[in-house]
Design a protein around this motif. Structure first.
Motif, PDB file in Angstrom:
ATOM      1  N   GLY A 144      50.081  30.403  41.567  1.00 38.07           N
ATOM      2  CA  GLY A 144      49.421  31.601  42.065  1.00 38.07           C
ATOM      3  C   GLY A 144      50.380  32.767  42.245  1.00 38.07           C
ATOM      4  N   LYS A 145      51.591  32.469  42.715  1.00 36.19           N
ATOM      5  CA  LYS A 145      52.585  33.529  42.926  1.00 36.19           C
ATOM      6  C   LYS A 145      52.945  34.206  41.612  1.00 36.19           C
ATOM      7  CE  LYS A 145      54.824  31.470  46.994  1.00 36.19           C
ATOM      8  NZ  LYS A 145      56.076  30.861  47.517  1.00 36.19           N
ATOM      9  N   VAL A 146      52.949  33.441  40.539  1.00 37.08           N
ATOM     10  CA  VAL A 146      53.292  34.000  39.232  1.00 37.08           C
ATOM     11  C   VAL A 146      52.059  34.572  38.538  1.00 37.08           C
ATOM     12  CG1 VAL A 146      54.169  33.453  36.924  1.00 37.08           C
ATOM     13  CG2 VAL A 146      55.277  32.477  38.949  1.00 37.08           C
ATOM     14  N   ALA A 147      50.939  33.814  38.582  1.00 36.90           N
ATOM     15  CA  ALA A 147      49.742  34.214  37.837  1.00 36.90           C
ATOM     16  C   ALA A 147      49.074  35.442  38.433  1.00 36.90           C
ATOM     17  CB  ALA A 147      48.748  33.054  37.785  1.00 36.90           C
ATOM     18  N   ASP A 148      49.087  35.576  39.761  1.00 38.05           N
ATOM     19  CA  ASP A 148      48.391  36.697  40.403  1.00 38.05           C
ATOM     20  C   ASP A 148      48.940  38.051  39.954  1.00 38.05           C
ATOM     21  OD1 ASP A 148      46.455  37.656  42.542  1.00 38.05           O
ATOM     22  OD2 ASP A 148      48.326  38.494  43.288  1.00 38.05           O
ATOM     23  N   PRO A 149      50.264  38.299  40.044  1.00 35.54           N
ATOM     24  CA  PRO A 149      50.753  39.600  39.572  1.00 35.54           C
ATOM     25  C   PRO A 149      50.594  39.783  38.071  1.00 35.54           C
ATOM     26  CG  PRO A 149      52.583  38.169  40.191  1.00 35.54           C
ATOM     27  CD  PRO A 149      51.346  37.502  40.672  1.00 35.54           C
ATOM     28  N   ILE A 150      50.662  38.690  37.299  1.00 35.80           N
ATOM     29  CA  ILE A 150      50.460  38.810  35.853  1.00 35.80           C
ATOM     30  C   ILE A 150      49.028  39.233  35.560  1.00 35.80           C
ATOM     31  CG2 ILE A 150      50.314  37.506  33.702  1.00 35.80           C
ATOM     32  CD1 ILE A 150      52.758  35.958  34.564  1.00 35.80           C
ATOM     33  N   VAL A 174      41.425  29.972  40.855  1.00 40.22           N
ATOM     34  CA  VAL A 174      40.262  30.153  39.982  1.00 40.22           C
ATOM     35  C   VAL A 174      39.870  31.625  39.922  1.00 40.22           C
ATOM     36  CG1 VAL A 174      37.789  29.691  39.747  1.00 40.22           C
ATOM     37  CG2 VAL A 174      39.357  27.809  40.227  1.00 40.22           C
ATOM     38  N   LEU A 175      39.906  32.305  41.074  1.00 44.25           N
ATOM     39  CA  LEU A 175      39.576  33.735  41.097  1.00 44.25           C
ATOM     40  C   LEU A 175      40.598  34.541  40.298  1.00 44.25           C
ATOM     41  CD1 LEU A 175      38.458  34.211  44.818  1.00 44.25           C
ATOM     42  CD2 LEU A 175      37.034  34.378  42.771  1.00 44.25           C
ATOM     43  N   THR A 176      41.845  34.123  40.338  1.00 45.97           N
ATOM     44  CA  THR A 176      42.868  34.793  39.537  1.00 45.97           C
ATOM     45  C   THR A 176      42.556  34.662  38.050  1.00 45.97           C
ATOM     46  OG1 THR A 176      44.570  34.381  41.218  1.00 45.97           O
ATOM     47  CG2 THR A 176      45.331  34.877  38.997  1.00 45.97           C
ATOM     48  N   ASP A 223      41.128  40.229  43.248  1.00 41.36           N
ATOM     49  CA  ASP A 223      42.541  40.314  43.618  1.00 41.36           C
ATOM     50  C   ASP A 223      42.700  40.285  45.126  1.00 41.36           C
ATOM     51  OD1 ASP A 223      45.325  40.699  43.399  1.00 41.36           O
ATOM     52  OD2 ASP A 223      45.074  42.866  43.597  1.00 41.36           O
ATOM     53  N   ARG A 224      41.819  40.971  45.818  1.00 43.12           N
ATOM     54  CA  ARG A 224      41.859  41.006  47.280  1.00 43.12           C
ATOM     55  C   ARG A 224      41.477  39.660  47.880  1.00 43.12           C
ATOM     56  NH1 ARG A 224      44.025  43.505  51.699  1.00 43.12           N
ATOM     57  NH2 ARG A 224      42.618  43.324  53.492  1.00 43.12           N
TER      58      ARG A 224
END
Length: 208
Positions: A82-88, A24-26, A65-66
């Motif tokens: 999350g692994k994909v969405a976070d860096p995007i 959700v934060l992402t 992000d942190r």
């Protein structure tokens, strides 16, 4: 009293759901991107109050992000989404600010092109190998993100309002030096992602 069977295989914990606080934060970070862009470009980037608001929204996005990474690791909320969405999400935020600053003439376009070219290339690599596995962010990639966040945060601040003459030149020079360091790390880590993607694809094919 019933004793536990020492030979029994413990049941695996269910995988975390995609709908969790870290993801959700992402998504919130992605939602902040157009706000940062609007505040930065409004009034041609000349209003110091709007620049401060853009900086505040940018910092808030960086904080998410942190936090989302820490929550995902501590609460076992790591998901493939999350692994994909976070860096995007990071790429959307940083890329939007870079383009905005270049549009305003504050960051050279070649820097924006190099950084965005690397980010788009890495994203394409992730999707190229996604059916074989997910390439998580490396320590070098995280350093690259930190350097970009610091440099762009400095550029967002209304330095011309706070400094003049030599003081402004020093502040601008410091921001540019941090951004150049980010460019170097960006290129190096981009090459590392290429190697990791090729190795992952080869190992997946070898396991068939």
């Amino acid at each position: 009293m019933t004793r536990a069977d020492p030979l029994a295989v413990p049941s695996a914990s269910p995988p975390p759901r995609n709908l969790n606080i870290a993801n959700v934060l992402t998504v919130v970070r992605v939602a902040l991107v157009p706000l940062v862009a609007w505040l930065l470009l409004l009034d041609g980037g000349a209003d110091p109050v709007l620049r401060l608001l853009a900086f505040a929204a940018f910092v808030l996005a960086g904080i998410t992000d942190r936090i989302d990474g820490e929550l995902a690791r501590r609460r076992n909320l790591v998901t493939d989404f999350g692994k994909v969405a976070d860096p995007i999400a990071d790429k959307l935020l940083l890329g939007t600010v870079l383009v905005g600053l270049s549009w305003l003439g504050e960051v050279p376009w070649w820097i924006t092109v190099v950084i965005l070219g690397r980010e788009l290339g890495v994203t394409a690599l992730r999707f190229w190998v996604i059916r074989h596995g997910v390439i998580p962010a490396s320590s070098g990639g995280k350093l690259k993100t930190v350097l970009q966040l610091v440099a762009l945060g400095m550029y967002l601040l209304p330095l011309r309002t706070w400094f003049d003459g030599a003081a402004e030149a020093v502040a601008r020079g410091t921001a540019f030096a941090v951004l150049l360091a980010a460019v170097v790390v960006t290129v190096v880590t981009g090459a590392d992602y290429v190697v990791r993607a090729v190795r992952l694809r080869r190992s997946a094919r070898g396991g068939r």
